[in-house]
Write an enzyme that holds these catalytic residues in place. Structure first.
Site, PDB file in Angstrom:
ATOM      1  N   GLU A 138     -19.140  29.151 -14.946  1.00  0.00           N
ATOM      2  CA  GLU A 138     -19.617  29.065 -16.568  1.00  0.00           C
ATOM      3  C   GLU A 138     -19.876  28.128 -17.559  1.00  0.00           C
ATOM      4  O   GLU A 138     -20.740  28.076 -18.223  1.00  0.00           O
ATOM      5  CB  GLU A 138     -17.365  29.171 -17.026  1.00  0.00           C
ATOM      6  CG  GLU A 138     -17.680  28.424 -18.888  1.00  0.00           C
ATOM      7  CD  GLU A 138     -17.897  30.074 -19.859  1.00  0.00           C
ATOM      8  OE1 GLU A 138     -18.241  29.523 -20.431  1.00  0.00           O
ATOM      9  OE2 GLU A 138     -17.994  31.101 -18.833  1.00  0.00           O
ATOM     10  N   LYS A 189     -23.378  28.894 -19.394  1.00  0.00           N
ATOM     11  CA  LYS A 189     -23.212  28.385 -20.506  1.00  0.00           C
ATOM     12  C   LYS A 189     -24.998  27.675 -21.197  1.00  0.00           C
ATOM     13  O   LYS A 189     -25.990  27.760 -21.827  1.00  0.00           O
ATOM     14  CB  LYS A 189     -22.180  27.500 -20.993  1.00  0.00           C
ATOM     15  CG  LYS A 189     -21.221  27.521 -21.532  1.00  0.00           C
ATOM     16  CD  LYS A 189     -21.383  28.463 -23.201  1.00  0.00           C
ATOM     17  CE  LYS A 189     -19.796  29.846 -22.810  1.00  0.00           C
ATOM     18  NZ  LYS A 189     -20.004  30.626 -22.320  1.00  0.00           N
ATOM     19  N   GLU A 216     -27.279  30.955 -20.956  1.00  0.00           N
ATOM     20  CA  GLU A 216     -27.142  31.537 -21.967  1.00  0.00           C
ATOM     21  C   GLU A 216     -28.199  30.907 -22.859  1.00  0.00           C
ATOM     22  O   GLU A 216     -28.722  30.797 -24.224  1.00  0.00           O
ATOM     23  CB  GLU A 216     -25.797  31.189 -22.117  1.00  0.00           C
ATOM     24  CG  GLU A 216     -25.316  32.601 -22.086  1.00  0.00           C
ATOM     25  CD  GLU A 216     -23.818  32.701 -22.348  1.00  0.00           C
ATOM     26  OE1 GLU A 216     -23.451  34.100 -22.003  1.00  0.00           O
ATOM     27  OE2 GLU A 216     -22.888  31.987 -22.145  1.00  0.00           O
ATOM     28  N   LYS A 222     -23.485  39.282 -29.481  1.00  0.00           N
ATOM     29  CA  LYS A 222     -22.145  38.798 -29.479  1.00  0.00           C
ATOM     30  C   LYS A 222     -21.048  39.546 -29.080  1.00  0.00           C
ATOM     31  O   LYS A 222     -20.853  39.006 -27.761  1.00  0.00           O
ATOM     32  CB  LYS A 222     -21.155  38.563 -30.662  1.00  0.00           C
ATOM     33  CG  LYS A 222     -20.252  37.716 -30.508  1.00  0.00           C
ATOM     34  CD  LYS A 222     -20.283  36.541 -30.165  1.00  0.00           C
ATOM     35  CE  LYS A 222     -18.870  36.103 -30.172  1.00  0.00           C
ATOM     36  NZ  LYS A 222     -18.545  34.584 -28.888  1.00  0.00           N
ATOM     37  N   HIS A 228     -24.301  26.321   3.038  1.00  0.00           N
ATOM     38  CA  HIS A 228     -24.417  27.679   2.970  1.00  0.00           C
ATOM     39  C   HIS A 228     -26.105  28.781   2.603  1.00  0.00           C
ATOM     40  O   HIS A 228     -25.608  29.347   2.233  1.00  0.00           O
ATOM     41  CB  HIS A 228     -23.702  28.955   3.202  1.00  0.00           C
ATOM     42  CG  HIS A 228     -22.685  28.336   3.888  1.00  0.00           C
ATOM     43  ND1 HIS A 228     -22.350  28.653   5.358  1.00  0.00           N
ATOM     44  CD2 HIS A 228     -21.007  27.268   3.827  1.00  0.00           C
ATOM     45  CE1 HIS A 228     -20.860  28.070   5.630  1.00  0.00           C
ATOM     46  NE2 HIS A 228     -20.233  27.361   4.949  1.00  0.00           N
ATOM     47  N   TRP A 252       1.423  32.850 -38.324  1.00  0.00           N
ATOM     48  CA  TRP A 252       1.138  33.683 -37.555  1.00  0.00           C
ATOM     49  C   TRP A 252       3.036  33.561 -36.531  1.00  0.00           C
ATOM     50  O   TRP A 252       2.686  32.628 -36.484  1.00  0.00           O
ATOM     51  CB  TRP A 252       0.321  33.900 -36.586  1.00  0.00           C
ATOM     52  CG  TRP A 252       0.444  34.607 -35.381  1.00  0.00           C
ATOM     53  CD1 TRP A 252       1.240  34.834 -34.497  1.00  0.00           C
ATOM     54  CD2 TRP A 252      -0.650  35.591 -35.401  1.00  0.00           C
ATOM     55  NE1 TRP A 252       0.972  35.713 -33.570  1.00  0.00           N
ATOM     56  CE2 TRP A 252      -0.053  36.129 -34.072  1.00  0.00           C
ATOM     57  CE3 TRP A 252      -1.670  36.757 -36.013  1.00  0.00           C
ATOM     58  CZ2 TRP A 252      -0.470  37.784 -34.053  1.00  0.00           C
ATOM     59  CZ3 TRP A 252      -2.509  37.867 -35.537  1.00  0.00           C
ATOM     60  CH2 TRP A 252      -1.478  38.391 -35.103  1.00  0.00           C
ATOM     61  N   ARG A 310      -7.514  35.057 -39.983  1.00  0.00           N
ATOM     62  CA  ARG A 310      -7.393  34.745 -39.834  1.00  0.00           C
ATOM     63  C   ARG A 310      -6.379  35.542 -39.074  1.00  0.00           C
ATOM     64  O   ARG A 310      -5.492  35.135 -37.300  1.00  0.00           O
ATOM     65  CB  ARG A 310      -6.620  33.448 -39.865  1.00  0.00           C
ATOM     66  CG  ARG A 310      -7.693  32.241 -40.037  1.00  0.00           C
ATOM     67  CD  ARG A 310      -7.541  31.317 -41.217  1.00  0.00           C
ATOM     68  NE  ARG A 310      -8.581  29.947 -41.373  1.00  0.00           N
ATOM     69  CZ  ARG A 310      -8.120  29.131 -40.583  1.00  0.00           C
ATOM     70  NH1 ARG A 310      -7.498  28.643 -39.290  1.00  0.00           N
ATOM     71  NH2 ARG A 310      -8.988  28.479 -40.875  1.00  0.00           N
ATOM     72  N   CYS A 334      -3.318  30.022 -38.314  1.00  0.00           N
ATOM     73  CA  CYS A 334      -2.612  30.339 -40.011  1.00  0.00           C
ATOM     74  C   CYS A 334      -3.418  29.767 -41.047  1.00  0.00           C
ATOM     75  O   CYS A 334      -4.576  28.738 -40.841  1.00  0.00           O
ATOM     76  CB  CYS A 334      -0.969  28.812 -40.012  1.00  0.00           C
ATOM     77  SG  CYS A 334      -0.171  29.348 -38.479  1.00  0.00           S
ATOM     78  N   ASN A 341      -0.506  23.876 -40.171  1.00  0.00           N
ATOM     79  CA  ASN A 341      -1.470  24.171 -38.952  1.00  0.00           C
ATOM     80  C   ASN A 341      -1.614  23.113 -37.455  1.00  0.00           C
ATOM     81  O   ASN A 341      -1.918  22.842 -37.449  1.00  0.00           O
ATOM     82  CB  ASN A 341      -2.910  25.025 -39.423  1.00  0.00           C
ATOM     83  CG  ASN A 341      -3.406  25.555 -38.513  1.00  0.00           C
ATOM     84  OD1 ASN A 341      -3.083  26.914 -37.540  1.00  0.00           O
ATOM     85  ND2 ASN A 341      -4.730  25.713 -38.813  1.00  0.00           N
ATOM     86  N   GLY A 342      -1.097  24.422 -36.358  1.00  0.00           N
ATOM     87  CA  GLY A 342      -0.572  23.442 -35.160  1.00  0.00           C
ATOM     88  C   GLY A 342       0.323  23.961 -34.699  1.00  0.00           C
ATOM     89  O   GLY A 342       1.338  24.752 -34.740  1.00  0.00           O
TER      90      GLY A 342
END
Length: 607
Positions: free
Chosen positions: A479, A483, A486, A602, A502, A74, A27, A2, A98-99
């Site tokens: 992850e 990060k 990266e 990206k 192991h 939305w 958005r 929103c 919004n939220g």
């Protein structure tokens, strides 16, 4: 996601509101509306569909006034019709939002018992009715808003105007960004500074829990405790890229901080507040009878799918294959007839994932994509799509796209469990309630930013870093390592904690930090044993756990980050945030290009 804009001006406000909403179109939305104060009364224009429909409506039915609010919506709670479109209003107050208001159901019941009638299916309307109630009790607009804000749970930003008040607007933010713009005799609110770009160069960003009282010539900010607060006003260049960062030095940090909002936005699109259950868009597949699922993606999106493998197998009791897209089509796996393939991609243009999608379709699979761009190639070629409402993600290292992907996958796991009869209504309600708490709990995690920045001073000196986790914490360990690699260029590896003996244990010495993701779940004691083995070999443990986990094993760690106590189901979403922040601050300390790390793009659209 929103969009909000508010203006107290010297000019007719409606054309400015509509123009501001046009700058928020990226958005995503399916209805829009504006409201203003005309002759002391609230007047509104709302239309479903694109902004052109709203523009034509106000052309046919002009809206006057020099103070107003606007919104792109939305559809989540109910259809994208006029009744559910913002602004929501009574005769005394109008609000755009919004939220997500997590406790709206209880507030709605309370207000209905007092005789307040609701028109829409949205959570936002409880804000309107609650403020109205306090106004009816004789409170001033500022007092009524202050007490209302204290009663709202969740992540939200709000812009509010009042009947009879031509020089008063109130804004508020909790886990959802909101900017204040300073003009010449005019003041502005915007959920995105891009909406304010042509109106002013002077921008102030509200901090977590802030609310602001605006007149045409001033802004008084109050903190979460109601104390007057000073927030810096900065001069901005009219550059979309720079304004898009707000007060943040990098897009990556901005996008990390947007996660309470975008996870909330994504949940709103998936949750039916009337039935109190997840409600996915109609998909061309029977979730009750699918024999097998294949998840395929690249990079961070693959790790979201890896978490989903645990969720879908444990909750829906369905076998799941998780395949890196760049390998899947070359391995040419036989695929179960009638199976479903989930293709996950932020951009929806990832070439390897697109190729895997095409392979799956040739194998007779029903392909469902989870993407952030509805018009993308992957979405277009899929049989059905589930959208993440992350908004544009500029930083190469994915953050908010990852947590919104996890949010969608968690909702899918719950719905598949219900459809297949592997969980009952009580269990589904418990998991759904845990998921609905995530936006607010995510905002709490941000409070550790300064602490994590200090921990990063240790990590930046390392040549190698290990990440350990069990169960759904294992993909988060992967992850975290990804990060760090990266954006800081430090070698890092993620391992299942049980695999440490192991091989990886050979790497551990006093120069190797070991980041352990260990919520106090059913696997915690086994992970705690791994922690002791690391310490016995001189390793420096950085423990990410909740209060119970830190009480049990924190003495073995050189550093600990305390997380909120939540249902283990949602820990992968929350625990991804500290590993994002740790990577970010380490990279900043090392002086790397955080938003555009070397050799990375990206969206990978070539092999």
């Amino acid at each position: 996601m929103c969009g909000i804009i508010g203006i107290i001006g010297l000019r007719d406000v409606c054309p400015l509101l509509v123009e501001g909403l046009k700058r928020l179109e990226y958005r995503g939305y399916d209805s829009a509306g504006v409201a203003s104060i005309v002759d002391g009364k609230i007047d509104r224009r709302r239309a479903e569909g694109k902004l052109d429909n709203l523009a034509k409506l106000v052309e046919r039915q002009p809206l006057g006034g020099k103070i107003g609010i606007g919104h792109t919506r939305w559809a989540t709670h109910g259809a994208p019709n006029e009744i559910n479109t913002h602004p929501h209003a009574t005769k005394r107050v109008a609000v755009v939002h919004n939220g997500i208001i997590e406790n709206f159901q209880a507030l709605r019941v309370e207000l209905q018992a007092r005789g307040y009638a609701f028109e829409s299916e949205t959570d936002t309307e409880v804000v309107v009715q609650l403020i109205t109630r306090y106004l009816d009790d004789g409170m001033s607009p500022v007092e009524a808003t202050k007490i209302t804000l204290a009663r709202l749970d969740g992540a939200f930003s709000l812009a509010i105007i009042f009947a009879g008040e031509h020089d008063l607007m109130i804004g508020a933010r909790q886990g959802s960004p909101l900017a204040v713009g300073y003009g010449d005799g005019e003041m502005y609110l915007g959920s995105d500074a891009l909406a304010l770009a042509p109106l002013t160069q002077k921008i102030c960003y509200l901090e977590e829990g802030d609310w602001v009282v605006l007149s045409g010539r001033s802004a008084q900010v109050y903190d979460v405790d109601g104390n007057p607060a000073e927030r810096p006003v900065r001069e901005t260049a009219f550059s979309g890229a720079m304004i898009g960062k707000g007060n943040y030095p990098h897009f990556m940090l901005k996008e990390i901080y947007e996660q309470p909002t975008v996870v909330g936005d994504t949940l709103r699109a998936l949750f039916n507040p009337t039935t109190r259950r997840m409600q996915l868009p109609e998909l061309p597949v029977d979730l009750a009878t699918v024999p097998r699922i294949t998840v395929t993606a690249c990079g961070t999106a693959f790790l979201a799918g890896f978490v989903a493998k645990y969720w879908l197998e444990q909750i829906a009791r369905i076998p799941v294959d998780a395949d890196i897209a760049s390998e899947m089509r070359y391995r040419e796996p036989p695929m179960t007839p009638g199976g479903m393939t989930l293709c996950i991609s932020q951009s929806g243009e990832t070439i390897d994932t697109l190729a895997a999608l095409r392979y799956a379709k040739k194998q007779g699979q029903t392909v469902i994509s989870i993407v952030n761009v509805a018009e993308s190639a992957i979405a277009r070629e899929s049989d059905g799509s589930l959208l993440t409402l992350a908004g544009p993600e500029i930083g190469v290292a994915s953050t908010k796209a990852f947590t919104t992907q996890l949010t969608v996958l968690a909702a899918l796991a719950i719905e598949m469990g219900v459809a297949r009869g592997t969980i009952d209504a009580e269990k589904a309600a418990k998991l759904t309630a845990a998921l609905l708490e995530v936006p607010a709990r995510t905002a709490e995690v941000m409070n550790h930013d300064e602490r994590i920045r200090e921990i990063a001073k240790t990590v930046m000196q390392a040549r190698d870093v290990l990440y350990l986790g069990r169960g759904t914490s294992y993909p988060i360990a992967l992850e975290g390592a990804l990060k760090l690699k990266e954006i800081s260029y430090i070698h890092a590896e993620g391992y299942a904690a049980g695999e440490m003996k192991h091989g990886p244990i050979a790497l551990i010495d006093k120069a190797v930090p070991v980041v352990v993701i260990a919520p106090s779940d059913s696997l915690f004691e086994k992970t705690a044993s791994n922690i002791q083995q690391v310490v016995a070999r001189g390793g420096k443990v950085i423990l990410i756990s909740d209060a119970a986990g830190i009480a049990a094993a924190g003495r073995y760690a050189v550093e600990a980050i305390e997380m909120p106590a939540v249902d283990p189901f949602v820990t992968p979403i929350l625990y991804s945030i500290p590993v994002q922040l740790l990577a970010y601050h380490t990279a900043v300390l090392k002086g790397t290009d955080v938003d555009q790390p070397r050799n990375l793009a990206k969206s990978v659209t070539v092999e």
